[in-house]
Design a protein around this motif. Structure first.
Motif, PDB file in Angstrom:
ATOM      1  N   MET A 164      44.476 -13.517  81.511  1.00  0.00           N
ATOM      2  CA  MET A 164      43.216 -13.963  80.903  1.00  0.00           C
ATOM      3  C   MET A 164      43.147 -13.526  79.446  1.00  0.00           C
ATOM      4  N   SER A 165      43.506 -12.266  79.187  1.00  0.00           N
ATOM      5  CA  SER A 165      43.482 -11.741  77.823  1.00  0.00           C
ATOM      6  C   SER A 165      44.459 -12.501  76.928  1.00  0.00           C
ATOM      7  N   LEU A 166      45.646 -12.771  77.435  1.00  0.00           N
ATOM      8  CA  LEU A 166      46.669 -13.513  76.695  1.00  0.00           C
ATOM      9  C   LEU A 166      46.167 -14.901  76.313  1.00  0.00           C
ATOM     10  N   LYS A 224      53.446  -4.993  72.776  1.00  0.00           N
ATOM     11  CA  LYS A 224      52.672  -4.448  73.892  1.00  0.00           C
ATOM     12  C   LYS A 224      53.465  -3.384  74.649  1.00  0.00           C
ATOM     13  N   LEU A 225      54.769  -3.529  74.657  1.00  0.00           N
ATOM     14  CA  LEU A 225      55.592  -2.545  75.360  1.00  0.00           C
ATOM     15  C   LEU A 225      55.464  -1.177  74.693  1.00  0.00           C
ATOM     16  N   THR A 226      55.394  -1.171  73.369  1.00  0.00           N
ATOM     17  CA  THR A 226      55.192   0.087  72.646  1.00  0.00           C
ATOM     18  C   THR A 226      53.846   0.698  73.021  1.00  0.00           C
ATOM     19  N   ASP A 227      52.825  -0.151  73.149  1.00  0.00           N
ATOM     20  CA  ASP A 227      51.493   0.327  73.529  1.00  0.00           C
ATOM     21  C   ASP A 227      51.487   0.965  74.914  1.00  0.00           C
ATOM     22  N   CYS A 228      52.456   0.584  75.745  1.00  0.00           N
ATOM     23  CA  CYS A 228      52.482   1.080  77.125  1.00  0.00           C
ATOM     24  C   CYS A 228      53.028   2.505  77.238  1.00  0.00           C
ATOM     25  N   ALA A 229      53.559   3.044  76.158  1.00  0.00           N
ATOM     26  CA  ALA A 229      54.089   4.407  76.140  1.00  0.00           C
ATOM     27  C   ALA A 229      55.124   4.612  77.239  1.00  0.00           C
ATOM     28  N   PHE A 280      50.179  -6.725  79.329  1.00  0.00           N
ATOM     29  CA  PHE A 280      48.941  -7.265  78.781  1.00  0.00           C
ATOM     30  C   PHE A 280      47.728  -6.685  79.511  1.00  0.00           C
ATOM     31  N   THR A 281      47.856  -6.501  80.816  1.00  0.00           N
ATOM     32  CA  THR A 281      46.762  -5.894  81.575  1.00  0.00           C
ATOM     33  C   THR A 281      46.563  -4.450  81.158  1.00  0.00           C
TER      34      THR A 281
END
Length: 694
Positions: A103-105, A521-526, A618-619
């Motif tokens: 949904m966000s995507l 986004k992968l970077t944001d996932c730590a 993304f979630t």
């Protein structure tokens, strides 16, 4: 004075079912692409089918919604993105989505794609609906577990489009919160693989198989008796369940409700007690009375179809049908045992018939049948033969117009100079074509301008239409119609090629942009190089439990999965009181709780619970935006399935968490149930029960 009526939305598990629903008068349809939909057992649609169906329905003023109503794992995101780009190109009317990350995507990157939140998203109260509205959702498919009063209230509290199920099969568990199939068979309902364990036989006593019954087999939903009350709520859409059903079912059910709605529109009553022949025993669901005994058929799993005789299976791949009437080729047949369990489903294609008086014997040759002893019940599911969708789809595609073009034609020194634009943006400039003209006779002056305007308004099989043509040609010139049509063909081919090139370029740019976002986004996932899963100590919160009865303030308080709007203020008051008392750690069992907790104060540590289903980057990014410090991996999902999120420092697990197979709003009459030698106990919560493995 005519009354306003909502959209009648029909299931299309196959192109044939869509054509049957179209013949019956549906206003819109929902269907699945080959992947990412909650009915993988349905025939579903190829991409060519979807494109053809979209063109056909749009030509008739109808709509098509595509289901992406499953959880989408991280490694599947590139394929999901590519599918969204395709759906955006062919201009489907909406996508029905469960996954919050998807949904966000869509909301951030596909402004022309309308989002409908699936019933799997379980938007059952104000907090849930506000969250989805803020995420860009245009319409919410409400859970079947809501009453008429609750539907009316949610529409008042959160103005939005709402879609209501009015007919078809019902899940025993809250949609999106049933893990029985996943735990027992490794086939997740949240991945479109539900094995319908709620239709299976259970026992009250571990050692007494003879006491088998069907405590979780729901009666089908039939809203016809209360349709007037539903219509008084002014929903946006009335939805018929049934993407696993055949064309006959779709035609009969849509026809039934089309008649009722048209009667209501003309001033009559819409409600009807008429039963549809061959369909399962039904109730009006949770709309008016949600007592267990009224909406559960515990004596049998539920039989669909008209009983037409008996069946025997003596040979492999052959069924002998002993009937009282003949059947036509294409009939859908189901064979069931005396407990209603399905032995075989199929279409009557390869068979021979022998008739003696009133007795009819059919030898049906169907692959996959194994010889067994005994006699079974033969049921006719349907035999409608709708028009072939292939020809209709192909014809609609030749008539489809994807863009509306404005043309400018200017003649200069034997050349016709063309410019073309869409929505004010020029995409073809100074296109030059040889166009020699003759001097016009006195009676033909100005005729060329009129002929050009008329002929250039007709785009034939091209994928665009012409909304206006500006023409700058001397009135003293003339050209025969054959020359005008020839130049039109050359110019339109150039326009078509340029539009195609622009679409491809635009999609390539979008794909590159989305892949860039995907990587970031992968970077944001730590993500780390090693296992990071941490245990999460929890304690379930109830309205009755006071602060001094809770463990130390470092424990995570587990908030309920389901809270009706009528009790939501009590819960909000309770949580605020606990925060004032120093409690700051909470597990948000639904995404609505996250937004509520974020509004309280910055010291709160919120963890999204297992039923929020964080399975892709993304979630996770979205949940972090809404204040989640971590997420709990749903215990039915193997860690590796959501890699690399299982290596995120934000990922947590709950040690020793009870396996909740069902979560239901119904109050279960027994305290223990048995299934295949396993024991299940019932836990009562404030507004729902859970069925847990002992």
């Amino acid at each position: 004075m005519l009354r306003t009526i909502p959209e009648l939305l029909a299931p299309a598990g196959s192109p044939e079912a869509l054509m049957a629903g179209l013949d019956a008068g549906a206003d819109a349809f929902y269907c699945g692409a080959p992947d990412f939909n909650a009915r993988k057992r349905a025939k579903n649609f190829t991409r060519d089918d979807i494109e053809g169906a979209t063109a056909l329905l749009h030509s008739k003023g109808k709509k098509l919604y595509i289901t992406l109503n499953t959880l989408i794992y991280d490694h599947e995101l590139p394929a999901a993105i590519e599918l969204l780009i395709f759906l955006n190109r062919i201009k489907v009317d909406a996508v029905i989505v469960q996954d919050l990350g998807i949904m966000s995507l869509i909301s951030e990157n596909f402004p022309d794609l309308t989002i409908h939140a699936s019933t799997q998203a379980f938007a059952h109260n104000r907090l849930q609906c506000e969250f989805l509205r803020n995420l860009g959702v245009r319409r919410i498919v409400l859970p079947r577990e809501m009453s008429l009063v609750e539907i009316e209230e949610i529409q008042r509290l959160v103005p939005l489009e709402y879609e209501i199920f009015i007919h078809g099969a019902m899940c025993f568990s809250f949609s999106g919160a049933c893990l029985f199939s996943s735990y027992e068979f490794g086939a997740s309902g949240n991945r479109g693989e539900c094995r319908q364990a709620c239709r299976h036989a259970f026992a009250k006593n571990k050692d007494t198989a003879s006491e088998e019954f069907y405590p979780f087999s729901m009666k089908d939903l039939n809203s016809a008796p209360i349709l007037d009350k539903l219509l008084s709520l002014n929903p946006a859409s009335l939805k018929i369940e049934g993407r696993l059903k055949n064309s006959d079912y779709v035609f009969k059910t849509v026809s039934h409700y089309r008649k009722l709605l048209d009667t209501y529109k003309s001033g009559g009553t819409a409600s009807s007690s008429e039963l549809l022949k061959g369909q399962r025993i039904s109730s009006t669901g949770y709309f008016t009375d949600s007592s267990y005994s009224r909406i559960v058929a515990s004596e049998a799993p539920g039989i669909t179809g008209e009983v037409i005789g008996q069946a025997e299976i003596h040979k492999r791949d052959e069924i002998t049908l002993n009937l009282s009437k003949t059947l036509q080729k294409g009939s859908r047949i189901r064979i069931s045992d005396d407990k209603g369990r399905v032995i075989h489903d199929g279409t009557l294609l390869n068979f021979n018939t022998r008739q003696s008086g009133s007795k009819v014997t059919i030898h049906w040759y169907s692959a996959g049948v194994t010889p067994t002893k005994g006699r079974y019940t033969a049921l006719l599911l349907g035999s409608t033969n709708p028009q072939d969708p292939t020809r209709a789809f192909k014809h609609a595609l030749t008539e489809r117009k994807l863009d509306s073009v404005t043309l400018s034609l200017k003649w200069k020194s034997g050349q016709l100079i063309t410019e073309a634009s869409v929505k004010g943006k020029t995409f073809l400039k100074d296109h030059s074509s040889d166009f020699p003209l003759e001097d016009a006779r006195s009676g033909d002056r100005d005729a060329l301008t009129l002929k050009l305007a008329t002929i250039f308004a007709e785009t034939a099989a091209h994928t665009f239409s012409v909304n206006s043509v500006r023409i700058d040609i001397p009135e003293s010139k003339f050209a025969p119609p054959s020359s005008i049509k020839a130049i039109r063909r050359e110019i339109f081919d150039a326009v078509e090629e340029k539009l195609k090139s622009l679409r491809q370029s635009s999609e390539s740019v979008l794909m590159e942009k989305l892949y860039g976002i995907y990587e970031k986004k992968l970077t944001d996932c730590a993500i780390t190089d090693g296992e990071t899963l941490q245990q999460c100590k929890i304690e379930e919160l109830t309205l009755e439990k006071e602060a001094d009865a809770l463990s130390d303030s470092d424990v995570y308080l587990l908030l309920p999965v389901f809270v009706a709007d009528s009790r939501l203020p009590l819960w909000e008051k309770k949580i605020k009181s606990l925060i004032s008392s120093g409690y700051s750690r909470f597990i948000a069992s639904s995404y609505g709780w996250l937004s509520f907790l974020k509004q309280q104060n910055k010291t709160i540590k919120a963890v999204s619970g297992p039923y929020v289903y964080c399975v892709n980057r993304f979630t996770l990014s979205l949940l972090r935006l809404y204040g989640a410090d971590a997420f709990i991996i749903s215990p039915d999902i193997k860690n590796g399935e959501i890699a690399p999120l299982n290596r995120s420092k934000f990922a947590k697990i709950i040690p020793g968490i009870p396996k909740e197979y069902f979560i239901t709003r119904l109050r279960l009459p027994e305290k223990e149930y048995f299934y295949k030698g396993k024991s299940f106990n019932v836990t009562n919560h404030d507004e729902y029960d859970t069925l847990n493995l002992n």
